[in-house]
Write a protein that holds these residues in place. Structure first.
Motif, mmCIF file in Angstrom:
data_model
loop_
_atom_site.group_PDB
_atom_site.id
_atom_site.type_symbol
_atom_site.label_atom_id
_atom_site.label_comp_id
_atom_site.label_asym_id
_atom_site.label_seq_id
_atom_site.Cartn_x
_atom_site.Cartn_y
_atom_site.Cartn_z
ATOM 1 N N CYS A 117 -5.527 11.022 -4.912
ATOM 2 C CA CYS A 117 -4.621 11.905 -4.173
ATOM 3 C C CYS A 117 -5.373 13.035 -3.479
ATOM 4 O O CYS A 117 -5.096 13.354 -2.318
ATOM 5 C CB CYS A 117 -3.535 12.453 -5.091
ATOM 6 N N THR A 129 -0.614 13.605 4.283
ATOM 7 C CA THR A 129 0.159 14.456 3.389
ATOM 8 C C THR A 129 0.296 13.790 2.024
ATOM 9 O O THR A 129 0.630 12.604 1.937
ATOM 10 C CB THR A 129 1.558 14.721 3.978
ATOM 11 N N VAL A 130 0.030 14.573 0.979
ATOM 12 C CA VAL A 130 0.105 14.082 -0.395
ATOM 13 C C VAL A 130 0.862 15.107 -1.231
ATOM 14 O O VAL A 130 0.633 16.309 -1.115
ATOM 15 C CB VAL A 130 -1.305 13.869 -0.989
ATOM 16 N N ASP A 174 2.757 11.106 -4.287
ATOM 17 C CA ASP A 174 3.339 10.452 -3.118
ATOM 18 C C ASP A 174 2.388 10.636 -1.948
ATOM 19 O O ASP A 174 2.072 11.775 -1.572
ATOM 20 C CB ASP A 174 4.707 11.057 -2.785
ATOM 21 N N ALA A 220 1.565 9.819 2.039
ATOM 22 C CA ALA A 220 2.190 9.448 3.315
ATOM 23 C C ALA A 220 1.148 8.781 4.206
ATOM 24 O O ALA A 220 0.644 9.373 5.155
ATOM 25 C CB ALA A 220 2.768 10.688 3.989
ATOM 26 N N GLY A 258 2.859 3.657 6.024
ATOM 27 C CA GLY A 258 4.044 3.788 5.190
ATOM 28 C C GLY A 258 3.752 4.542 3.914
ATOM 29 O O GLY A 258 2.594 4.742 3.543
ATOM 30 N N PRO A 259 4.795 4.967 3.214
ATOM 31 C CA PRO A 259 4.610 5.756 1.999
ATOM 32 C C PRO A 259 4.215 4.904 0.798
ATOM 33 O O PRO A 259 4.571 3.733 0.700
ATOM 34 C CB PRO A 259 5.987 6.372 1.780
ATOM 35 N N CYS A 260 3.495 5.546 -0.111
ATOM 36 C CA CYS A 260 3.095 4.884 -1.349
ATOM 37 C C CYS A 260 3.156 5.905 -2.480
ATOM 38 O O CYS A 260 2.642 7.013 -2.348
ATOM 39 C CB CYS A 260 1.679 4.333 -1.233
ATOM 40 N N THR A 261 3.776 5.522 -3.580
ATOM 41 C CA THR A 261 3.778 6.339 -4.784
ATOM 42 C C THR A 261 2.788 5.734 -5.763
ATOM 43 O O THR A 261 2.840 4.538 -6.052
ATOM 44 C CB THR A 261 5.183 6.391 -5.422
ATOM 45 N N GLY A 289 4.399 0.703 -2.648
ATOM 46 C CA GLY A 289 4.261 0.998 -1.232
ATOM 47 C C GLY A 289 5.312 0.324 -0.382
ATOM 48 O O GLY A 289 5.873 -0.714 -0.766
ATOM 49 N N SER A 332 6.308 -0.442 3.989
ATOM 50 C CA SER A 332 5.854 -0.418 5.373
ATOM 51 C C SER A 332 6.838 -1.197 6.237
ATOM 52 O O SER A 332 7.490 -2.134 5.762
ATOM 53 C CB SER A 332 4.464 -1.037 5.501
#
Length: 97
Positions: free
Chosen positions: A21, A29-30, A38, A40, A44-47, A59, A61
């Motif tokens: 991270c 952005t994290v 999280d 960005a 696409g986003p990934c946790t 993730g 997308s």
């Protein structure tokens, strides 16, 4: 929407969560919490979640190619941070939401 859920077994999950991270935060952005972050990614986003014995990646997308890029970014970076544990055994389940 394309999805992926990945996991990799490691006893250092919390350590690698922070490393990943903080590294990704140089470019995207994290939001880092105690046990998850999280990220960005442009695709696409990934946790990323740390458990006692694994890292879990969730993730999303708009494109299937985005999922493949996301997995590639995660693998390249985690392999560098966890080189002492190589080879890591990644498990991925891709799908559509």
């Amino acid at each position: 929407m394309f999805t992926t859920r990945g996991s990799v077994k490691t006893d250092n999950a919390a350590k690698y969560l922070v490393q990943l991270c903080k590294h990704f935060a140089h470019k995207v952005t994290v939001d880092l919490g105690e046990t998850s972050g999280d990220v960005a990614f442009p695709m696409g986003p990934c946790t990323i979640t740390a458990t006692d014995d694994a890292l879990i990646f969730d993730g999303h997308s708009e494109k299937a190619e985005g999922i493949e890029k996301m997995k590639g970014v995660i693998i390249v970076h985690l392999d560098k941070f966890a080189w002492r544990e190589a080879p890591l055994d990644y498990r991925w389940e891709d799908g559509q939401a």
